[in-house]
Design an enzyme around this catalytic site. Sequence first.
Site, PDB file in Angstrom:
ATOM      1  N   PHE A 112     -10.900  -0.245   0.697  1.00 43.45           N
ATOM      2  CA  PHE A 112      -9.839  -1.173   1.738  1.00 43.45           C
ATOM      3  C   PHE A 112     -10.716  -2.363   1.611  1.00 43.45           C
ATOM      4  CE2 PHE A 112      -9.041  -2.205   6.143  1.00 43.45           C
ATOM      5  CZ  PHE A 112      -8.428  -2.392   5.437  1.00 43.45           C
ATOM      6  N   ASP A 128       1.318  -0.924   0.070  1.00 43.55           N
ATOM      7  CA  ASP A 128      -0.321   0.087   0.126  1.00 43.55           C
ATOM      8  C   ASP A 128       0.971   1.516  -0.105  1.00 43.55           C
ATOM      9  OD1 ASP A 128      -2.349   2.003   0.386  1.00 43.55           O
ATOM     10  OD2 ASP A 128      -2.805   1.575   2.257  1.00 43.55           O
TER      11      ASP A 128
HETATM   12  P1  IMP Z   1       2.244  -0.524   3.898  1.00 42.29           P
HETATM   13  O1  IMP Z   1       3.245  -0.444   4.316  1.00 42.29           O
HETATM   14  O2  IMP Z   1       1.052   1.142   3.523  1.00 42.29           O
HETATM   15  O3  IMP Z   1       2.310  -1.186   2.581  1.00 42.29           O
HETATM   16  O4  IMP Z   1       0.960  -1.168   4.306  1.00 42.29           O
HETATM   17  C1  IMP Z   1       0.943  -2.450   4.017  1.00 42.29           C
HETATM   18  C2  IMP Z   1       0.308  -3.223   4.842  1.00 42.29           C
HETATM   19  O5  IMP Z   1      -0.872  -2.412   5.823  1.00 42.29           O
HETATM   20  C3  IMP Z   1      -0.624  -4.372   4.503  1.00 42.29           C
HETATM   21  O6  IMP Z   1       0.278  -6.219   5.107  1.00 42.29           O
HETATM   22  C4  IMP Z   1      -1.825  -4.883   5.106  1.00 42.29           C
HETATM   23  O7  IMP Z   1      -1.675  -5.545   6.664  1.00 42.29           O
HETATM   24  C5  IMP Z   1      -1.945  -3.639   5.688  1.00 42.29           C
HETATM   25  N1  IMP Z   1      -2.901  -3.312   4.336  1.00 42.29           N
HETATM   26  C6  IMP Z   1      -2.763  -2.511   3.859  1.00 42.29           C
HETATM   27  N2  IMP Z   1      -3.706  -1.799   2.617  1.00 42.29           N
HETATM   28  C7  IMP Z   1      -4.839  -3.022   3.104  1.00 42.29           C
HETATM   29  C8  IMP Z   1      -5.870  -3.154   2.834  1.00 42.29           C
HETATM   30  O8  IMP Z   1      -7.380  -2.263   1.749  1.00 42.29           O
HETATM   31  N3  IMP Z   1      -7.302  -4.142   4.011  1.00 42.29           N
HETATM   32  C9  IMP Z   1      -6.706  -5.036   4.711  1.00 42.29           C
HETATM   33  N4  IMP Z   1      -5.216  -4.450   4.687  1.00 42.29           N
HETATM   34  C10 IMP Z   1      -4.830  -3.426   3.890  1.00 42.29           C
END
Ligand code: IMP
Length: 180
Positions: free
Chosen positions: A153, A103
């Site tokens: 989400f 994300d």
């Molecule tokens: P980042 O560090 O922002 O890339 O987020 C990564 C983590 O956020 C992932 O491993 C997920 O656990 C959580 N995450 C991000 N987007 C979603 C979503 O749409 N649904 C559920 N978990 C999410």
Amino acid sequence: MTEIKEIYSAQQINRRVAELGAQISEDYKTLECPVVIGVLKGAFCFLADLVRHIDLPESIQLEFVHLSSYGSATESSGRIQAPYLNLPNISNRHILVVEDIVDSGRTAHFFLEYLKDQFSPASLKLAVLLDKNTNRVVTVKPDYIGFSVGDTFIVGFGFDYAEKHRELPYLGELIRKGSK
Ligand code: IMP
Ligand code: MG
């Protein structure tokens, strides 16, 4: 009130994961004893299915870590927690990290840098089921991507909202009723 709208069925996920497994099998067929690291909790369904579609002359080594950046909200906290980061010595090995989603990119970036620092891998690749590339804060380019999604989400197939819905066999969009 929330409702969940299916965006990828169990069958669609299975088909795509089989394709990724075939591609990984092709790319890793000459590499010595690769290590696959699953990032808990979110990647547990994807990882379990993916490794069963990886067919290599040599067995893979499977390891797990537990990382999180979300509390119970739908926004990244920006801080990475590593409640379980207990890896054996995998120095100079071919490492494939399996994550649920990229994300902001912070979690994947943190972990990839950690692995480079600790183990100087012979190669280091990232497989993600979902790429949410509209919210990137840190540059991360996954090598294998199941599906690209927009700024929604997602729950199900390992993905949670406040530790709920991980067990759903499909990927769905969480819709909050009464909100925009
Ligand atoms: P980042 O560090 O922002 O890339 O987020 C990564 C983590 O956020 C992932 O491993 C997920 O656990 C959580 N995450 C991000 N987007 C979603 C979503 O749409 N649904 C559920 N978990 C999410
Ligand atoms: Mg996660």
